[in-house]
Scaffold this motif. Structure first.
Motif, PDB file in Angstrom:
ATOM      1  N   ASN A 124      46.754  52.281  46.343  1.00  0.00           N
ATOM      2  CA  ASN A 124      46.726  51.021  46.132  1.00  0.00           C
ATOM      3  C   ASN A 124      44.915  50.683  46.022  1.00  0.00           C
ATOM      4  N   GLU A 127      42.779  52.230  43.704  1.00  0.00           N
ATOM      5  CA  GLU A 127      43.010  51.602  42.551  1.00  0.00           C
ATOM      6  C   GLU A 127      42.101  50.291  42.235  1.00  0.00           C
ATOM      7  N   HIS A 128      42.095  49.901  42.567  1.00  0.00           N
ATOM      8  CA  HIS A 128      41.024  48.206  43.244  1.00  0.00           C
ATOM      9  C   HIS A 128      39.663  48.033  43.515  1.00  0.00           C
ATOM     10  N   GLU A 129      39.386  48.800  43.770  1.00  0.00           N
ATOM     11  CA  GLU A 129      38.360  49.869  44.569  1.00  0.00           C
ATOM     12  C   GLU A 129      37.772  50.153  42.758  1.00  0.00           C
ATOM     13  N   LEU A 131      39.078  49.188  39.497  1.00  0.00           N
ATOM     14  CA  LEU A 131      38.476  48.315  38.533  1.00  0.00           C
ATOM     15  C   LEU A 131      38.052  47.736  39.159  1.00  0.00           C
ATOM     16  N   SER A 132      37.378  47.387  40.407  1.00  0.00           N
ATOM     17  CA  SER A 132      36.003  46.397  40.984  1.00  0.00           C
ATOM     18  C   SER A 132      34.919  47.106  40.327  1.00  0.00           C
ATOM     19  N   PHE A 136      36.839  45.133  36.707  1.00  0.00           N
ATOM     20  CA  PHE A 136      38.284  44.721  36.297  1.00  0.00           C
ATOM     21  C   PHE A 136      37.874  45.102  34.247  1.00  0.00           C
TER      22      PHE A 136
END
Length: 187
Positions: A124, A127-129, A131-132, A136
């Motif tokens: 998780n 994934e956020h990293e 996308l950042s 995005f």
């Protein structure tokens, strides 16, 4: 059973990523990313990608998308280095993001984490990293995708078709460097 074209594309992506990581591993860099692990995984990049390929639903497009995402990140963050300590997590995360964006049929992050050998909370975070790092923006135009696909297909034609030889074959040198501009930073 996955198609021969998908496996060839996966092997090509592995060669590209191994080429990048070998270069980065020679350079002493202290910039750690969230993708860096405490140690280098014992599984080879090739075996890791083969494992992921067996379990993911998607076709070869996720491998091409990974290369496009990597290229975008390298252009935006030139200090980011794909190395032996982060390539496995980067591959897993990129393929998960690509599969989720491009397919209606995908697993939960918990399942992907098990397949990739990490815990769900780490996936998780990664994934956020990712996308950042991509702001995005996961959209890939047909033209951009086709450019990468055409470039990879030219490389794939030059690789010896047997699996053992293909995994060891050196990358061919592009004749027309301008045609490969979007992949230049990788070779």
């Amino acid at each position: 059973v996955h198609g021969e074209q998908q496996m060839r594309t996966a092997r090509m992506m592995v060669q590209v990523l191994e080429n990048i990581t070998k270069r980065a591993d020679k350079i002493s860099h202290n910039v750690k990313t969230k993708f860096d692990g405490d140690s280098i995984p014992l599984i080879s990049v090739s075996d890791f990608v083969e494992r992921l390929t067996r379990h993911f639903h998607s076709d070869e497009s996720i491998f091409i998308t990974l290369l496009i995402y990597l290229d975008r990140i390298l252009k935006k963050r030139p200090k980011f280095m794909l190395s032996s300590s982060n390539v496995h997590r980067f591959i897993l995360t990129s393929l998960v993001v690509s599969e989720k964006f491009n397919s209606d049929d995908y697993f939960s992050n918990e399942d992907y984490a098990k397949i990739g050998g990490i815990c769900n909370s780490e996936l998780n975070l990664l994934e956020h990293e990712l996308l950042s790092m991509l702001s995005f923006n996961l959209y890939i135009s047909d033209e951009n995708y086709t450019t990468y696909l055409d470039s990879l297909q030219k490389f794939l034609k030059a690789i010896v078709p047997t699996p053992a030889a293909a995994s060891c074959a050196p990358l061919p040198v592009p004749e027309d460097k301008e045609a490969y501009s979007c992949l230049q930073c990788m070779f």
